[in-house]
Design a protein around this motif. Structure first.
Motif, mmCIF file in Angstrom:
data_model
loop_
_atom_site.group_PDB
_atom_site.id
_atom_site.type_symbol
_atom_site.label_atom_id
_atom_site.label_comp_id
_atom_site.label_asym_id
_atom_site.label_seq_id
_atom_site.Cartn_x
_atom_site.Cartn_y
_atom_site.Cartn_z
ATOM 1 N N PHE A 1 0.854 -1.188 0.000
ATOM 2 C CA PHE A 1 0.000 0.000 0.000
ATOM 3 C C PHE A 1 0.889 1.236 0.000
ATOM 4 C CE2 PHE A 1 -2.283 3.007 3.042
ATOM 5 C CZ PHE A 1 -2.999 3.629 2.034
ATOM 6 N N SER A 2 0.712 2.103 -0.985
ATOM 7 C CA SER A 2 1.490 3.334 -1.058
ATOM 8 C C SER A 2 0.833 4.396 -0.185
ATOM 9 C CB SER A 2 1.575 3.828 -2.508
ATOM 10 O OG SER A 2 2.312 5.032 -2.568
ATOM 11 N N ILE A 3 1.551 4.788 0.875
ATOM 12 C CA ILE A 3 0.986 5.722 1.838
ATOM 13 C C ILE A 3 1.266 7.175 1.455
ATOM 14 C CG2 ILE A 3 2.885 6.002 3.501
ATOM 15 C CD1 ILE A 3 0.898 5.237 5.680
ATOM 16 N N THR A 4 2.355 7.392 0.710
ATOM 17 C CA THR A 4 2.690 8.733 0.239
ATOM 18 C C THR A 4 3.678 8.635 -0.914
ATOM 19 O OG1 THR A 4 3.608 10.895 0.863
ATOM 20 C CG2 THR A 4 4.577 8.973 1.911
ATOM 21 N N THR A 5 3.621 9.598 -1.808
ATOM 22 C CA THR A 5 4.605 9.702 -2.884
ATOM 23 C C THR A 5 5.622 10.799 -2.584
ATOM 24 O OG1 THR A 5 3.112 11.178 -4.111
ATOM 25 C CG2 THR A 5 3.030 8.818 -4.639
ATOM 26 N N ILE B 1 7.135 -0.387 7.024
ATOM 27 C CA ILE B 1 6.982 0.883 6.323
ATOM 28 C C ILE B 1 8.377 1.417 6.052
ATOM 29 C CG2 ILE B 1 6.751 2.241 8.450
ATOM 30 C CD1 ILE B 1 4.794 4.058 6.872
ATOM 31 N N SER B 2 8.564 1.984 4.847
ATOM 32 C CA SER B 2 9.901 2.386 4.422
ATOM 33 C C SER B 2 9.916 3.831 3.938
ATOM 34 C CB SER B 2 10.381 1.473 3.286
ATOM 35 O OG SER B 2 9.657 1.759 2.088
ATOM 36 N N ASN B 3 11.117 4.308 3.629
ATOM 37 C CA ASN B 3 11.247 5.658 3.085
ATOM 38 C C ASN B 3 10.743 5.753 1.650
ATOM 39 O OD1 ASN B 3 13.376 4.204 1.879
ATOM 40 N ND2 ASN B 3 14.675 6.032 1.757
ATOM 41 N N GLN B 4 10.350 4.627 1.074
ATOM 42 C CA GLN B 4 9.738 4.630 -0.247
ATOM 43 C C GLN B 4 8.255 4.991 -0.187
ATOM 44 O OE1 GLN B 4 11.529 3.594 -3.367
ATOM 45 N NE2 GLN B 4 13.082 4.282 -1.914
ATOM 46 N N GLY B 5 7.734 5.164 1.030
ATOM 47 C CA GLY B 5 6.317 5.473 1.200
ATOM 48 C C GLY B 5 5.428 4.255 1.080
ATOM 49 N N LEU B 6 6.014 3.063 1.169
ATOM 50 C CA LEU B 6 5.262 1.824 1.001
ATOM 51 C C LEU B 6 5.057 1.107 2.334
ATOM 52 C CD1 LEU B 6 7.020 0.341 -2.174
ATOM 53 C CD2 LEU B 6 4.946 1.744 -2.081
#
Length: 321
Positions: free
Chosen positions: A25-29, A308-313
């Motif tokens: 799930f992409s939480i932010t771009t 959760i990662s710095n990729q926003g995923l």
């Protein structure tokens, strides 16, 4: 033909070692500076470059609140570089280099904002909102909103990582001086001290405060019994260097799960230090970097692993060993 078969076997072996997440799930771009998962993996707190600090409900995949850390209404710049949830997910903390804010997760309201006496490095928060802040001058602030403020003085260099037990009674701190100190959080009295050969990268308490994990930047990772201060085990790290960006005790403290700045998640058996399994987080399609930082890891009620990662995923894997 033999070489082709061996190549296929190697590829299959690598794939088995790093199975893909069941759900992504992409939480932010936006670029992100920090992110934390709640203990039950139901909530995520992420500090973004353009849209402030966001609190997400992961079960509903919906944004609950967007917070502005600064106490100045006209300041829209987000400088929050560290975040934390209490174990019961009632409170959250956001940290900039010069200030701390504590939030009520249910209502979304700010509990308070504090200016700090020195540049901050790390934050942790307990179920009663007791909050730890590691500072660059080697001191640690232990703050109970509307009750008390204690300053721990035991480190000689910057405090790089802090952790606090769920009940707010025990604090664990690690510093660039290689020292790891277990404290009585309400008095500032040291309980145990452990010395590493290089600067500390990560420390973590289990919820009850009975176990401590600490690692330095050269690949040493130890778990200690907080009752007597003795080492339970040393992680079986077969590399010259390994650093951890996140850590958490899960599955009734039988497993320690760690995340790294190089996409890797590893599950370790607490009693033996043996590596049980590993996973790799994904990169976004537009990522310019080969690496990705694992900001936080947790296990949900079904024992699925969530990261959760710095990729926003936000990624989740099925039940693990």
């Amino acid at each position: 033909m033999f070489r082709l078969i061996m190549l296929i076997l190697c590829i299959c072996s690598l794939t088995a070692c790093h199975p893909k997440a069941d759900n992504v799930f992409s939480i932010t771009t936006d670029s992100s500076y920090s992110a934390s998962l709640s203990q039950d993996a139901q909530l995520a707190l992420v500090s973004t470059s353009s849209n402030g600090v966001q609190l997400w409900d992961l079960k509903e995949e919906s944004l609950k609140y967007r917070w502005q850390h600064s106490n100045k209404a006209d300041n829209t710049i987000n400088n929050v570089f560290d975040t934390a949830f209490s174990a019961n997910a009632h409170y959250a903390a956001t940290l900039t280099t010069d200030s701390l804010a504590i939030w009520n997760v249910e209502t979304g309201q700010s509990i308070g904002w504090w200016s700090l006496p020195a540049s901050a490095q790390s934050v942790a928060i307990a179920n009663n909102a007791q909050t730890l802040v590691g500072l660059i001058d080697g001191s640690v602030m232990s703050l109970a909103p509307e009750k008390s403020l204690i300053k721990f003085l035991g480190h000689n260099e910057r405090v790089s990582s802090v952790s606090i037990s769920a009940d707010g009674q025990r604090a664990l701190t690690g510093s660039n001086d290689g020292q790891v100190i277990l404290w009585q959080a309400t008095t500032g009295q040291p309980i145990h001290q452990w010395q590493f050969s290089s600067r500390i990268g990560k420390v973590q308490l289990n919820q009850s405060g009975s176990l401590s994990f600490a690692s330095d930047i050269t690949g040493n990772g130890n778990i200690y019994n907080n009752s007597d201060g003795k080492e339970v085990t040393s992680l079986a790290i077969n590399r010259r260097q390994m650093t951890f960006s996140s850590a958490r005790f899960i599955h009734q403290d039988k497993i320690l799960v760690t995340g790294s700045p190089s996409k890797e998640i590893i599950l370790w058996q607490v009693q033996s230090g043996k590596k049980l399994a590993n996973r790799q987080i994904q990169l976004t399609k537009n990522s310019q970097n080969r690496g990705a930082v694992v900001y936080s890891i947790a296990s949900d009620a079904q024992q699925n692993l969530v990261s959760i990662s710095n990729q926003g995923l936000v990624e989740s894997w099925g039940p693990l060993p």
